[in-house]
Design a protein around this motif. Structure first.
Motif: not given
Length: 55
Positions: A47-51
């Protein structure tokens, strides 16, 4: 992936502590020495990699 660079290993400790990756470190090695092997990118890490844009 396996890392040997001291700075990268310290970054991986931070990511592990944040719950973003599962990683194992060389037993008995002093901080910043030895190797670190990433075994999993966690759901939180995905999830963090998306943002968070790469540097």
């Amino acid at each position: 992936m396996t890392f040997t660079n001291a700075q990268e290993i310290e970054h991986l400790r931070t990511l592990r502590d944040g719950g973003w990756v599962k990683v194992s470190f060389t037993p008995g090695a002093r901080p910043g020495q030895g190797t670190a092997t990433v075994t999993e990118l966690t759901a939180l890490g995905r999830v963090a990699m998306r943002f968070i844009p790469p540097e």
